[in-house]
Design an enzyme around this catalytic site. Structure first.
Site, PDB file in Angstrom:
ATOM      1  CB  SER A  14      -0.948   0.010   1.206  1.00 20.81           C
ATOM      2  OG  SER A  14      -0.212   0.055   2.417  1.00 20.81           O
ATOM      3  CE1 TYR A 155      14.293  -3.533   7.609  1.00 23.08           C
ATOM      4  CE2 TYR A 155      16.535  -3.005   6.959  1.00 23.08           C
ATOM      5  CZ  TYR A 155      15.190  -3.082   6.665  1.00 23.08           C
ATOM      6  OH  TYR A 155      14.738  -2.708   5.411  1.00 23.08           O
ATOM      7  CB  ALA A 158      15.027  -9.815   9.518  1.00 22.57           C
ATOM      8  CE  LYS A 159      14.076  -6.071   4.930  1.00 21.77           C
ATOM      9  NZ  LYS A 159      12.943  -6.392   4.024  1.00 21.77           N
TER      10      LYS A 159
END
Length: 248
Positions: A14, A155, A158-159
C-alpha cells in the site's frame, strides 16, 4: 514484458516500495492483490490507480507475522482466482536500537515480520506454483542485510536471512519452473527517509557513489524484470539497487 493473465500478490503493497511494485505489475497486465495491515484507504488508492489505468486489482488485509491469518488469506486468494503466479515479499518493519539495549520483543517483532513472514508467504504459494509449473517469487531484502548497520541488528539479521531463504528455495523449486530471486534496495525515498533531518540525508548521499537516493520505481523496475520472461534464466540471485553504495 506482459504479465497478462497472471495473479500477483504484493505484501506491504500500500505504500513506498510495495506501492510502486503494485503499480508496475498492474501496468504490465497482472491482477494485483495489494496486501496491507492497517491502512485500507492507502491500499484502496493503489488498487484504484491500477484500475483507472485499465488494470485489475484488489486489496487484502493480513499481517504476515500472523501465520494462521496469512495462510487463510492465501487460501481465499487461490479460491477466488484459481491461481497465484507471482509473490513479492515486501512487507517489513523496523524496531531500531543498539544491541546492548535491544529488547527481546524488538528482535522477535522484526524477525517474525521480515523473515518468518516471508517464509510463511513463500510456503503458502509454493504448492500451487508447483502444480502450475510456473511461478515467480521476489524477496525484498536490503543493503543493510549485506553491509550491516549499527543500531539495526535485528533488521540486518532478518534481511540477511532472506538471502539464505531465497537461495535455498530457488534450489528446491527450480525443477518446477519457479524462480526465486531478491532485490536489495539501498536508501530509497520513502515516508521514512523524508522524515529524516536534511543533514542526515546529506550524510547518506555522501556515501552513495551516484550521489542521490533511489526512488521506489527503481526497485519496482528490478522486480518487473525478475518476474517477466526477460528474467526467466535467473534464480537464487539478488539485484542490488543502491546507487553503488554496496558492490557485492
Amino acid at each position: 514484458m506482459s504479465l497478462q493473465g497472471k495473479v500477483a500478490v504484493v505484501t506491504g503493497g500500500s505504500r513506498g516500495i510495495g506501492r510502486a511494485v503494485s503499480l508496475r505489475l498492474g501496468a504490465m497486465g497482472a491482477l494485483v492483490v495489494v496486501n496491507y495491515v492497517s491502512r485500507p484507504d492507502a491500499a484502496e488508492e493503489v488498487a484504484a490507480q491500477i484500475r483507472a489505468a485499465g488494470g485489475q486489482a484488489e486489496i487484502c488485509a493480513f499481517n504476515v507475522a500472523d501465520t494462521a491469518a496469512t495462510e487463510e488469506a492465501f487460501k481465499k486468494i487461490l479460491a477466488d482466482h484459481g491461481r497465484i503466479d507471482i509473490l513479492v515479499n515486501n512487507a517489513g518493519i523496523t524496531r531500531d536500537g543498539l544491541m546492548v539495549k535491544m529488547k527481546e520483543s524488538q528482535w522477535d517483532e522484526v524477525l517474525d515480520t521480515n523473515l518468518k513472514g516471508a517464509f510463511t508467504c513463500l510456503k503458502a504459494v509454493s504448492r500451487t506454483m508447483m502444480k502450475q509449473r510456473w511461478g515467480r517469487i521476489v524477496n525484498i531484502s536490503s543493503v543493510i542485510g549485506f553491509a550491516g548497520n549499527a543500531g539495526q541488528l535485528n533488521y540486518a539479521a532478518a534481511k540477511a536471512g532472506l538471502v539464505g531463504l531465497t537461495r535455498s528455495a530457488a534450489r528446491e523449486l527450480a525443477s518446477r519452473n519457479i524462480t526465486v530471486n531478491g532485490v536489495a534496495p539501498g536508501y530509497i525515498v520513502t515516508d521514512m527517509t523524508r522524515d529524516l533531518p536534511e543533514e542526515i540525508n546529506e550524510k547518506i548521499r555522501a556515501e552513495i557513489p551516484l550521489g542521490l537516493l533511489g526512488e521506489p520505481e527503481d526497485v519496482a523496475g528490478a522486480v518487473a524484470y525478475l518476474v517477466s520472461e526477460d528474467g526467466r534464466y535467473l534464480t537464487g540471485q539478488f539485484i542490488h539497487v543502491n546507487g553503488g553504495m554496496y558492490m557485492g
